[in-house]
Design a protein around this motif. Sequence first.
Motif, PDB file in Angstrom:
ATOM      1  N   GLY A  34       0.751  -1.385   0.418  1.00  0.00           N
ATOM      2  CA  GLY A  34       0.370   0.228   0.206  1.00  0.00           C
ATOM      3  C   GLY A  34       0.782   0.712  -0.094  1.00  0.00           C
ATOM      4  N   ARG A  35       0.123   2.607  -0.447  1.00  0.00           N
ATOM      5  CA  ARG A  35       0.866   3.652  -0.307  1.00  0.00           C
ATOM      6  C   ARG A  35      -0.065   4.583   0.226  1.00  0.00           C
ATOM      7  NH1 ARG A  35       2.790   5.534  -5.511  1.00  0.00           N
ATOM      8  NH2 ARG A  35       3.939   7.177  -4.273  1.00  0.00           N
ATOM      9  N   GLY A  36      -0.993   4.290   1.412  1.00  0.00           N
ATOM     10  CA  GLY A  36      -1.131   5.371   2.790  1.00  0.00           C
ATOM     11  C   GLY A  36      -0.730   6.327   2.722  1.00  0.00           C
ATOM     12  N   ALA A  37       0.552   5.728   3.357  1.00  0.00           N
ATOM     13  CA  ALA A  37       1.600   6.836   3.904  1.00  0.00           C
ATOM     14  C   ALA A  37       2.114   8.045   2.739  1.00  0.00           C
ATOM     15  CB  ALA A  37       2.327   6.787   4.888  1.00  0.00           C
ATOM     16  N   ALA A  38       2.361   7.992   1.667  1.00  0.00           N
ATOM     17  CA  ALA A  38       2.898   8.303   0.591  1.00  0.00           C
ATOM     18  C   ALA A  38       1.793   9.813   0.367  1.00  0.00           C
ATOM     19  CB  ALA A  38       3.129   7.866  -0.545  1.00  0.00           C
ATOM     20  N   ALA A  39       0.551   9.575   0.622  1.00  0.00           N
ATOM     21  CA  ALA A  39      -0.676  10.840   0.506  1.00  0.00           C
ATOM     22  C   ALA A  39      -0.958  11.311   1.356  1.00  0.00           C
ATOM     23  CB  ALA A  39      -1.916  10.317   0.380  1.00  0.00           C
ATOM     24  N   GLU A  40      -0.235  11.301   2.026  1.00  0.00           N
ATOM     25  CA  GLU A  40       0.083  12.142   3.033  1.00  0.00           C
ATOM     26  C   GLU A  40       0.671  13.930   3.239  1.00  0.00           C
ATOM     27  OE1 GLU A  40       1.254  10.311   6.779  1.00  0.00           O
ATOM     28  OE2 GLU A  40      -0.402   8.934   7.041  1.00  0.00           O
ATOM     29  N   GLY A  41      -0.411  14.783   3.581  1.00  0.00           N
ATOM     30  CA  GLY A  41       0.786  15.574   2.773  1.00  0.00           C
ATOM     31  C   GLY A  41       0.853  16.640   1.454  1.00  0.00           C
ATOM     32  N   THR A 169     -11.474   5.372 -10.644  1.00  0.00           N
ATOM     33  CA  THR A 169     -10.610   5.470  -9.121  1.00  0.00           C
ATOM     34  C   THR A 169     -11.632   6.052  -8.181  1.00  0.00           C
ATOM     35  OG1 THR A 169      -8.699   7.013 -10.957  1.00  0.00           O
ATOM     36  CG2 THR A 169      -9.145   8.039  -9.280  1.00  0.00           C
ATOM     37  N   ARG A 170     -11.121   5.660  -6.976  1.00  0.00           N
ATOM     38  CA  ARG A 170     -11.697   5.607  -5.532  1.00  0.00           C
ATOM     39  C   ARG A 170     -11.315   7.375  -4.322  1.00  0.00           C
ATOM     40  NH1 ARG A 170     -16.096   2.411  -4.351  1.00  0.00           N
ATOM     41  NH2 ARG A 170     -16.056   0.164  -5.178  1.00  0.00           N
ATOM     42  N   GLU A 171      -9.940   6.646  -4.526  1.00  0.00           N
ATOM     43  CA  GLU A 171      -9.128   7.922  -4.225  1.00  0.00           C
ATOM     44  C   GLU A 171      -8.110   8.635  -4.922  1.00  0.00           C
ATOM     45  OE1 GLU A 171      -7.334   6.562  -0.546  1.00  0.00           O
ATOM     46  OE2 GLU A 171      -6.667   5.128  -1.068  1.00  0.00           O
ATOM     47  N   ALA A 172      -7.622   9.363  -4.971  1.00  0.00           N
ATOM     48  CA  ALA A 172      -6.711  10.137  -5.494  1.00  0.00           C
ATOM     49  C   ALA A 172      -6.321  11.819  -4.718  1.00  0.00           C
ATOM     50  CB  ALA A 172      -6.816  10.829  -7.283  1.00  0.00           C
ATOM     51  N   TRP A 189      -1.384  11.143  -7.249  1.00  0.00           N
ATOM     52  CA  TRP A 189      -1.364   9.359  -6.794  1.00  0.00           C
ATOM     53  C   TRP A 189      -2.399   8.681  -6.594  1.00  0.00           C
ATOM     54  CZ3 TRP A 189      -3.423   7.836  -1.334  1.00  0.00           C
ATOM     55  CH2 TRP A 189      -3.003   6.713  -1.938  1.00  0.00           C
ATOM     56  N   GLY A 190      -3.175   7.941  -6.408  1.00  0.00           N
ATOM     57  CA  GLY A 190      -4.713   7.570  -6.633  1.00  0.00           C
ATOM     58  C   GLY A 190      -4.651   5.583  -6.184  1.00  0.00           C
ATOM     59  N   THR A 191      -5.834   4.745  -6.063  1.00  0.00           N
ATOM     60  CA  THR A 191      -6.337   3.689  -6.039  1.00  0.00           C
ATOM     61  C   THR A 191      -7.236   3.265  -6.992  1.00  0.00           C
ATOM     62  OG1 THR A 191      -5.125   3.149  -3.708  1.00  0.00           O
ATOM     63  CG2 THR A 191      -6.779   1.937  -5.040  1.00  0.00           C
ATOM     64  N   ALA A 192      -7.228   2.646  -7.674  1.00  0.00           N
ATOM     65  CA  ALA A 192      -8.809   2.876  -8.685  1.00  0.00           C
ATOM     66  C   ALA A 192      -9.109   1.551  -9.051  1.00  0.00           C
ATOM     67  CB  ALA A 192      -8.142   2.608 -10.081  1.00  0.00           C
ATOM     68  N   ASP A 193     -10.689   0.610  -8.672  1.00  0.00           N
ATOM     69  CA  ASP A 193     -10.841  -0.057  -8.436  1.00  0.00           C
ATOM     70  C   ASP A 193     -11.506  -0.720  -9.783  1.00  0.00           C
ATOM     71  OD1 ASP A 193     -13.699  -2.103  -7.914  1.00  0.00           O
ATOM     72  OD2 ASP A 193     -12.727  -2.242  -6.123  1.00  0.00           O
ATOM     73  N   LEU A 194     -10.955  -2.005  -9.904  1.00  0.00           N
ATOM     74  CA  LEU A 194     -11.430  -2.456 -11.366  1.00  0.00           C
ATOM     75  C   LEU A 194     -13.180  -2.645 -11.706  1.00  0.00           C
ATOM     76  CD1 LEU A 194      -8.558  -4.781 -11.913  1.00  0.00           C
ATOM     77  CD2 LEU A 194      -9.066  -2.343 -13.714  1.00  0.00           C
ATOM     78  N   ALA A 195     -13.609  -3.302 -10.915  1.00  0.00           N
ATOM     79  CA  ALA A 195     -14.831  -3.190 -11.113  1.00  0.00           C
ATOM     80  C   ALA A 195     -15.861  -1.814 -11.232  1.00  0.00           C
ATOM     81  CB  ALA A 195     -15.723  -4.380  -9.188  1.00  0.00           C
ATOM     82  N   ARG A 196     -15.660  -1.237 -10.801  1.00  0.00           N
ATOM     83  CA  ARG A 196     -15.934  -0.162 -10.852  1.00  0.00           C
ATOM     84  C   ARG A 196     -15.838   0.908 -11.950  1.00  0.00           C
ATOM     85  NH1 ARG A 196     -17.203   4.421  -6.966  1.00  0.00           N
ATOM     86  NH2 ARG A 196     -17.641   6.866  -8.089  1.00  0.00           N
ATOM     87  N   ALA A 197     -14.897   0.444 -12.482  1.00  0.00           N
ATOM     88  CA  ALA A 197     -14.128   0.603 -13.702  1.00  0.00           C
ATOM     89  C   ALA A 197     -15.328   0.527 -15.073  1.00  0.00           C
ATOM     90  CB  ALA A 197     -12.691   0.914 -13.790  1.00  0.00           C
TER      91      ALA A 197
END
Length: 290
Positions: A34-41, A169-172, A189-197
């Motif tokens: 995961g890259r949750g920390a990278a999105a901070e700041g 894309t769910r979050e970016a 940076w973000g995360t996408a969901d294939l089912a949603r796409a």
Amino acid sequence: MERRQHRLTGRTAVALGATLATLALGAGATGCSGRGAAAEGVRSGGGDPVALLTGAADTLRAAGTSKASTAMEMATGGTRVTIRGKGVYDYVHRLGRLTVVLPEDPTGAAEHRPITELLAPGALFMKNRGAGVPADKWVRVETATLSDGNLVTGGVTDPYAAAEVLRGTREAAYVGRTEVGGTPVRHYWGTADLARAARHAPADVRRSLAAAAKGFATAEVPFDAYLDDQGRLRKLRQRFSFVNGRQKTPVAVASTTLLYGFGAPAVVALPREHDIYAGRIAEDGGSSGA
């Protein structure tokens, strides 16, 4: 040159454990982290990041055409292997032509001739596929029959399909300004969901994305996207987690797509029916009869 659309059959698709897929997915690797920390700041980058990214495919269609370079990386037995592709893409007709170069063997010699791939709505055409296919013939595959929707099997990710993944894309978050190939871009940076796409994609790509949503170890796709000031994708790095049936440990695959030279000529002629191989395809590199 004439553009021709073909009806697709499933008999070659079922047999396709493509040389690329065998090479890329035959060995174990660790899953994506995961890259949750990278999105901070991070700070806002002019507009809602999710809205910008979910519309990336539409922006490419408006751009018309471009040149493209691809790289697909995976770990095989502790060694990182990269498959590279280069060519052109027509986003209006969803047609692309890429020359795909497989990695060298441990001695530094090329193990395979470059493979020519033609990308079309719902279809992948491959020449110099090997595994018993005559050198002058093409292999045709229905991408929706592949468990990954052809996001990794061909050794490249279809540039338009890569952009369509961003519809999920769910979050970016905006990371900052940088450059790609000398062009100023905004990094997200973000995360996408294939089912949603798949639910939001046009009909001609929906089945492939739906197959990928079921076929990957996880439907979540972490990504880094770089958009120029016109909102066009210039670079997209996506991380997939794939289980190929031979092992329980997911294979981590990182796909990077570079888009440049917008407006470049991108005329792609699909093979005629008599140029398409109708025989069976060997899984292990050997030939087999029709």
